[in-house]
Every structure is written in C-alpha cells, then in structure tokens.
Design a protein around this motif. Structure first.
Motif, PDB file in Angstrom:
ATOM      1  N   THR A 159       9.706 -14.520  -3.684  1.00 11.14           N
ATOM      2  CA  THR A 159      10.386 -14.823  -4.956  1.00 11.14           C
ATOM      3  C   THR A 159      10.708 -16.310  -5.023  1.00 11.14           C
ATOM      4  O   THR A 159      10.495 -16.951  -6.067  1.00 11.14           O
ATOM      5  CB  THR A 159      11.683 -13.987  -5.079  1.00 11.14           C
ATOM      6  OG1 THR A 159      11.342 -12.625  -4.881  1.00 11.14           O
ATOM      7  CG2 THR A 159      12.321 -14.166  -6.445  1.00 11.14           C
TER       8      THR A 159
ATOM      9  N   ALA B 293       9.527 -16.209 -10.997  1.00  7.88           N
ATOM     10  CA  ALA B 293      10.275 -15.371 -10.041  1.00  7.88           C
ATOM     11  C   ALA B 293       9.685 -13.963 -10.019  1.00  7.88           C
ATOM     12  O   ALA B 293       9.514 -13.361  -8.950  1.00  7.88           O
ATOM     13  CB  ALA B 293      11.744 -15.345 -10.428  1.00  7.88           C
TER      14      ALA B 293
ATOM     15  N   CYS C 292       8.112 -12.107  -6.902  1.00 10.89           N
ATOM     16  CA  CYS C 292       8.672 -10.825  -6.506  1.00 10.89           C
ATOM     17  C   CYS C 292       7.568  -9.758  -6.475  1.00 10.89           C
ATOM     18  O   CYS C 292       7.530  -8.900  -5.576  1.00 10.89           O
ATOM     19  CB  CYS C 292       9.763 -10.456  -7.496  1.00 10.89           C
ATOM     20  SG  CYS C 292      10.741  -9.087  -6.948  1.00 10.89           S
TER      21      CYS C 292
END
Lengths: 469, 372
Positions: A314, A327, A331
């Motif tokens: 992330t 992000a 992730c």
C-alpha cells in the motif's frame, strides 16, 4: 530534455566527449555539473532542492557514522524523517490538506498550496533513505567525497525516473575511471535502441488508445472498448517505463557505469510474486530491504507477514502519487501477494512437487489479467471512475471494428511474445553485445534505426509515464 | 585534469567507431533509397511525392527533342484549368506540357524546374499560372504540403537555403528532422507499402502508366457552378439552383474573400512571391528560356472578387526582368463566371478550353516577338 528528443542526444554526446577528456576526479565533477544542467532543463529552481537533498544526506551519513547505539538510531531516524518530509511536502501536502478539509468539512481551495512536484523527487529521496540506512547498518561507510555523493544523487540517466540506485551498487564504481570496451559500447547502444523502440514505437502507439479510453474520448472516431483500453494501458506502462530504463542503463553504460536491471519481462510471470520480482525491480527490492525487513518481514509471525505485505504494497502504491487510487492499487497487489503466499503454502502442504509446466501459459495469462485489472485504479481518475470501468469490462461491443482498425493493439503483444520466444534467455541480445561480428552488430543497429523511423509515432509527443511520479 | 590525447582517443574509439559505422551505413542506405530518387518512383502515385514523380515521368514522355517545348507550371488550378492538348492544337508550332501539381507552390516549381534541367530538358518557354494576390490567408513560406513535394527534389547542398526559406520554427524543425532522417518524411507511405505491397506494385505498374497516358487527354470536368443573382455590391440576392454543397462552398468562398488577411501574412507572402518568382525568372534568363506568368482565374463570381488596388508582388519583382513577361491581372477576368468553373477554384471543361486557347495565343505571341 526528454530521452526521445534530438536535444537530449546532443547533450549526451557532449557529456560523452567531456567525460573522455577529463580524468576521473574532474570527470565526476563535470558529470555532477552536467547532471544539474540536465535537471535545470525542467525547472532550474529545483536544482536547489536537489543540492539541499544531497548536502543533507551527505551530512546525515557522516553524522550516523560518527555515532553509536541509540544516538546512531536517532540520527538515522532523523535522516529518514528529513527525506520523507521533503517527499511529503512536495508530493503529499495537497493530498493531506484535502483529506483534512474533507474530514472537518472545510473549503479546501483556501487551504491548498500550489506546489509543483519536482521531477524525480520520489527517486532521489528514496536513494537518500537507502544511503542513510546502509550507513546505519554498517553495510557502507559514510562517503567521504562530496563529488561522489552529489553524483550518486544527481547522475542524470537515473535522476528523473529511476531506476532507484543503491549506494552499495554505485559507490564502488566511482573509485577508478571506468573503462569502456567494445562490449560496453555495444551493450549500451543496444539498450538505447531497444529503449527507444519500446518508447517511441510501442508505448506511444498504445498511449493515445489508453488516453482516449481513460478520458472518455473516441479514438479515430471509434469508442474504445474497455478491455482494449485497459490492455493498451498495460502495454503502454510497460513499454514506456522499461523503455526509459533501457535508455537510462544504456547511457550509463556508455559513460562507464552500470545500473541494475529494472524489468525482467514481467508480463511473462507465472504468478504475482514472480511479477514483483520482475517488475520495477529497483523499487520492489528497495521496499523489501528498507521497509518490509524493517517491519519484521516474515520473521515475526504468519499473520504479521501478511500484514507487512499489505502495508509495504500500500505504501509502495502511495509512493507513485498522492491519490487513494494508488493506495488501492498497492493494496490490491498486497492482497494478491498474500493470497498467492497462502495458496503456495497450501499447495506445498498438499504436494511438494508443484512444478506443472503444462499449465504455465495459463498461469502467465492469469497473472497478466490480474495485473492488468490492477492498472485500472492506477490510471483512473477516481474510485468512481475505476468502478465504472470495471463494470464496463464485460461489454465487448465494437471490439472487432476497433481491432480491425487498430491492428497494432493485438500485433504488438503477439510480436512481443514471438520475440521473447526467439530471444529466450536474452540469447540474441547477448550475442549482439558480445559475440556478433562488427558487421552483424552494425546491421542490427541500422535495422533498429529504420524500424524506429518507420514506426515512430512522430505526430504525438507523450512524456514518460513515470515522470509524474 | 585533462587526459592525454592518446587516452581520450582510446576511450572514444569504440563508441565513435560503432556510431560512425552505423551513421555511415544509414547515410548509405538513405543515399541509395531516397537521395538516388529510387523511393520517389515507388512512392504512392497519389501522394505529394508520387505526384512530383508522375510529373517528371509525364515530362519524359511528352517532351520532344526537336520541338518548341513549353512547360506549364502551377497548382491544381492549372492542372484542371489548362489543357496542353488544346493549347498545342491551337498553336501547332508549340508543344505544351502541363506539369502542374495540385497543392504545389512556387518554391516547388523552382526546384522542379531545376530538376527538369538535370533530367535533360531545355524548354523554349516556361509558363506559370499564378495567384497574383493570395486571399485565403495561407502562409506560403510555411505551406505544409511543401516538404512532400520538395524533399525528393533536394540535394545535400540545398539544405541550408531550403531550411532558411521556411519561416515557422515548428515546420523548420520538422523539415530538419526529415532531411536528417528521410525515412521519417515518408513514414506513412512506407507503412502503407509494407501493409499492402502487391497493391502498391499494381498501382505503380498499371495505374500510373494509365494515368500518365490519360493526363494529356483529360478533357476537364463537365459540371458547372450555379449562376447567382448578385447585386451591384456583390451581395447575394438569390441562390438560383445551387445545391446544398454548392451553397456551403460558395458561402465559405465569399467569407474567405471578405476576411481581411493579416498584414504580417500579406507582407510575408509578398516577400515569398518576389523571392521565388525572381529565382524562376533568373533560372530562365540563365538558360535562355522565356518566362510567362499568367493570372489564374480567381473564382466563378467576378463580382465578389476583391478590387485590385496595388500591383502584385509578382509584377513588382518581374516588371523589368529581361526573361519574364507578366500578363496583366485582368487577362482572364472574362473567365470568372459560374459557367466556366466546377467549384469555387477550378475551371471546368469549357473554362479549360477557353483558357488553353487564349493562353496558347498569348504564349505564341510572346515567343514570336520577344526572345530573352
């Protein structure tokens, strides 16, 4: 000064000649000055930032080296914080301000600072951190020569879009004036031509299709089907970034320096773990060595390993830019890595011999599809846009017409696969650089130059994707 | 600080040797493929480069060694509006060869003329169909079709002057790249050749010879523009039987004529015309060839054409030139009627016949009375 412009190649020739005329010490100094000239071509004001980063990290290195125990740890922490603050201010300030404003329902317009992102800041701050941590870990003594350190940070081939150079790889090369033999020259020229073809021919062919899709425009009066738009971006980002790296490595080699590989045919990976060993290698190894291991890596516990993977990926995603989409991308890859790790563990428990070459092509295809899906949040403007694209993916309308009119979009992957099959283990490339006769090497270079001229997308000027990071 | 010369040479030897070898090989390939004129022969016949080649081939078939050859240069207005066959029938003593190239400009004509000399032709006269006072705001020095027409006609020694004659920075940069890497200039043509080589071969071996044979016999287009009812000021009173497409074309044409051309463009275009017509005239003088410049009829509606207020740049440049004769601005005003045009720029069959006959008479008169 872009790698795909005549201006850059004029500059590079000048550097090559200057470096040949000067001894090692003066040559390195000239290289630093010329690197600043190269950087100033974007925005001369940021040369001060580059100089500040170099001076500070140089001093931090000495400070770390002259301390022991807790003080040593405090100084390395300070060095990391300094670099992160530099990166945070220029790259993430507005992102945090927007988040703050949204949280407290404040008008963001008044709070936002109009900060211009300095080109390459993500790369040279990570190199600064790597240096501080390496010195702290006693893997490297603090560098004495200011010129050497300035060159490490500012060396122009890797300055604006990597690869992220590791101090342990680079500083040992600075001791003596690097020799340059026939193999180096051929290797360098090969990488440069290969990089230019990847960028100007292949990436720039895919870029307008991907741009048209992600901005909701038509391409050549045809709507871009979602799966083709995503495929186009997958191809664009690979050819663009690996093309840049090839040119950077080729230029560095012609100047006598060696950069590590950054891409190893990542789209031929059979699983996501392998993909991250072959994609943006300098970033993934940096994240592994300086973040994942520092968080405990896989030494603490199984759940902690998965958590570390998620955190690292992330943050790695956020490194690309100040946006939730990055992000999410990070992730997503962290989750895939965790799932793959879990699956591998269960496979290993079930049957130790897990090599099944017959299904390797399906694994490669599946990995490519998963990676391509990941590019959607990476390229889309927002989460809403990402979801809209995901919903439109099954819609195959207009695909046939589009492929008939833009045959490059299927021909490029096919030819790339064919090339990889022919050049298995990079044997053709190796032969060209090491064993081919001069006539063959020249013929290959001439052929590459004509391929470039015939298929170059000269009517479009598309900056390298990773310049924005 | 500075390395000994031997060290410098030894360090640069490898990269220089390889770079030089590659550059020399590329230059050799370029010389063989492009600068020899070979590629121009296989270029798409309908492209700008192909059109120039076609006209060179046409000149080769139409030129007669023991005749009074008259080369007619111009753009599409001359290609459509002048019939070499009609003119030669009108004046059997003269052999007119119409080598007008659609979309070409005086700079192209000069290089083409020079190429004809190299190809071994020595005409008695050169006739140029000119737009005396360009009204469409085109920047002549930076005409985008020029490189396609002119690059196959250039030699290495032309490069500095040629680049200097282009004023726009972007175009000059692009042309510099084209001169350095000629493949870039024919990129689209090469791609279509690679995509369908058989189609190209067929076009070169079958279509082009047929086209070249038909050019001298081309009668011109039969259709004509609608007669409009215009008042004394040139304002439209009735569209008459104009089609929608014609209405649109006429409106655009009229608007273009009314739009003032920026002074900077007018001035640059005057300089351009003076430079290139003077070069053509000097070439004619040097080779004892008579130059006759005639005004192409400006459009189908004389009433809406701007009033001529000052002498054209061409007349100013050539008025006292010993090789040149510039026909008066109003020579073909009588042809500026709807019945002689098939669109807002080009003469139709009737207009073509008349212009050819009248021009042939003028050329014959000029050649019989006035030798350079």
């Amino acid at each position: 000064m872009l790698f795909d412009t005549f201006g850059y190649w004029g500059f590079f020739t000048l550097v090559l000649v200057v470096l040949a005329c000067l001894n090692n010490r003066a040559g390195k100094l000239a290289l630093v000055l010329l690197s600043y000239v190269f950087y100033a071509a974007w925005d001369w004001r940021f040369c001060f930032l580059l100089a500040l980063s170099s001076i500070a990290n140089y001093c931090f290195g000495h400070w770390i080296d002259s301390n022991e125990g807790a003080a040593r740890k405090r100084v390395v922490t300070l060095a990391i914080v300094f670099n992160l603050c530099l990166l945070g201010f220029f790259k993430y300030c507005n992102f945090f301000v927007q988040g703050f404003a949204a949280l407290f329902h404040l008008p963001a317009d008044h709070l936002l600072l109009n900060i211009v992102l300095p080109v390459g800041i993500s790369f040279f701050t990570f190199e600064g951190i790597a240096y501080a941590v390496d010195v702290y870990r006693r893997q490297l003594p603090a560098v004495q020569s200011k010129t050497d350190f300035a060159l490490f940070v500012a060396f122009f081939p890797h300055l604006v879009a990597g690869p992220i150079i590791r101090p342990l790889d680079f500083f040992p090369q600075l001791g003596n004036k690097p020799a340059l033999d026939s193999n180096d020259t051929r290797w360098g020229l090969r990488e440069i031509l290969k990089g230019l073809i990847k960028k100007i021919v292949l990436a720039n062919y895919c870029a307008p299709i991907a741009d048209a899709f992600f901005t909701g425009h038509a391409h050549g009066n045809l709507t871009v089907p979602a799966w083709i738009g995503v495929l186009a971006f997958s191809l664009q980002i690979y050819f663009d970034f690996s093309g840049y790296t090839d040119i950077a490595r080729g230029c560095a080699r012609l100047l006598g320096y060696r950069f590590p590989a950054n891409f190893e045919r990542p789209y031929l990976s059979a699983n996501i773990t392998e993909f991250w060993r072959r994609w943006h290698i300098s970033l993934s190894t940096w994240l592994r060595d300086y973040l994942y291991i520092s968080l405990g890596g896989n030494r603490i516990s199984v759940p902690r390993t998965y958590l570390n993977l998620l955190i690292v990926m992330t943050l790695g995603g956020l490194w690309h830019g100040a946006s939730w989409n990055f992000a999410i991308w990070g992730c997503y890859h962290g989750t895939l890595l965790c799932l793959h790790r879990l699956w591998q563990r269960s496979l290993r428990a079930a049957s130790p011999a897990s090599e099944h070459p017959w299904y390797w092509p399906f694994c490669v295809l599946a990995t490519f599809l998963l990676v391509s899906l990941g590019w959607i949040p990476f390229r889309a403007d927002s989460l809403g846009h990402t979801l809209a694209i995901l919903q439109s993916l099954p819609n195959l309308a207009h695909s046939r017409e589009f492929l008939a009119q833009n045959w490059g979009i299927w021909l490029i992957p096919l030819l790339s696969l064919l090339w990889c099959a022919l050049d298995r283990g990079r044997r053709i490339q190796q032969w060209l650089a090491e064993r081919a006769s001069l006539a063959n090497a020249i013929a290959a270079a001439v052929l590459a130059i004509y391929v470039l001229q015939i298929f170059a997308q000269i009517d479009v000027q598309i900056p390298f994707v990773y310049f924005q990071f | 600080m500075i390395e000994p010369v031997r060290t410098i040479i030894s360090r640069l030897r490898e990269p220089l040797r390889l770079a030089l070898a590659v550059v020399v090989c590329c230059m050799l390939v370029d010389a063989l493929v492009y600068r020899s004129g070979w590629y121009a022969k296989v270029a798409e016949p309908d492209s700008n480069m192909g059109a120039v080649t076609s006209m060179r081939m046409l000149a080769a078939t139409e030129y007669r060694q023991n005749a009074h050859n008259v080369l007619v240069l111009g753009d599409s207005r001359v290609a459509e509006g002048f019939s070499a066959l009609v003119a030669s029938q009108q004046q059997p003593r003269l052999n007119f060869i119409n080598v007008a190239i659609p979309g070409s400009m005086p700079r192209t004509w000069w290089y083409l003329l020079r190429q004809f000399e190299r190809d071994g032709y020595h005409p008695d006269a050169v006739v140029v169909g000119a737009v005396y006072a360009p009204r469409d705001g085109t920047d002549l020095a930076n005409w985008p079709l020029d490189p396609g027409h002119q690059l196959p006609l250039l030699q290495l020694s032309d490069y500095p002057d040629y680049l200097a004659s282009i004023h726009a920075d972007d175009m000059r940069r692009q042309v510099r790249e084209f001169l350095l890497l000629p493949t870039l200039s024919v990129q689209n043509d090469l791609r279509s050749l690679l995509q369908a080589p058989l189609q190209r071969i067929t076009k070169l071996l079958e279509y082009r010879p047929g086209y070249l044979a038909s050019v001298p016999l081309y009668p011109g287009r039969e259709e004509h523009m609608p007669a409009l009812y215009l008042n004394a000021d040139g304002a439209l009173q009735s569209w008459n039987d104009a089609t929608e497409a014609q209405k649109h074309a006429i409106s655009s044409h009229a608007a273009e004529l009314k739009t003032p051309v920026p002074a900077a463009i007018t001035s640059a275009n005057r300089n351009y015309q003076q430079t290139w017509y003077l070069k053509i005239a000097d070439w004619c003088l040097q080779h004892h060839v008579k130059l006759i410049v005639f005004p192409v009829p400006r459009g189908p509606y004389h009433a809406i054409q701007p009033v001529r207020t000052e002498p054209s740049a061409i007349r100013t440049a050539l008025v006292n030139h010993p090789a040149a004769q510039v026909l008066p601005d109003d020579t073909f005003d009588s042809l500026e009627t709807a019945g002689y045009f098939f669109d807002t720029l080009h003469l139709n069959h009737s207009g073509r016949e008349l212009l050819s006959q009248q021009l042939a008479t003028q050329v014959a008169a000029a050649l019989s009375t006035d030798a350079p």
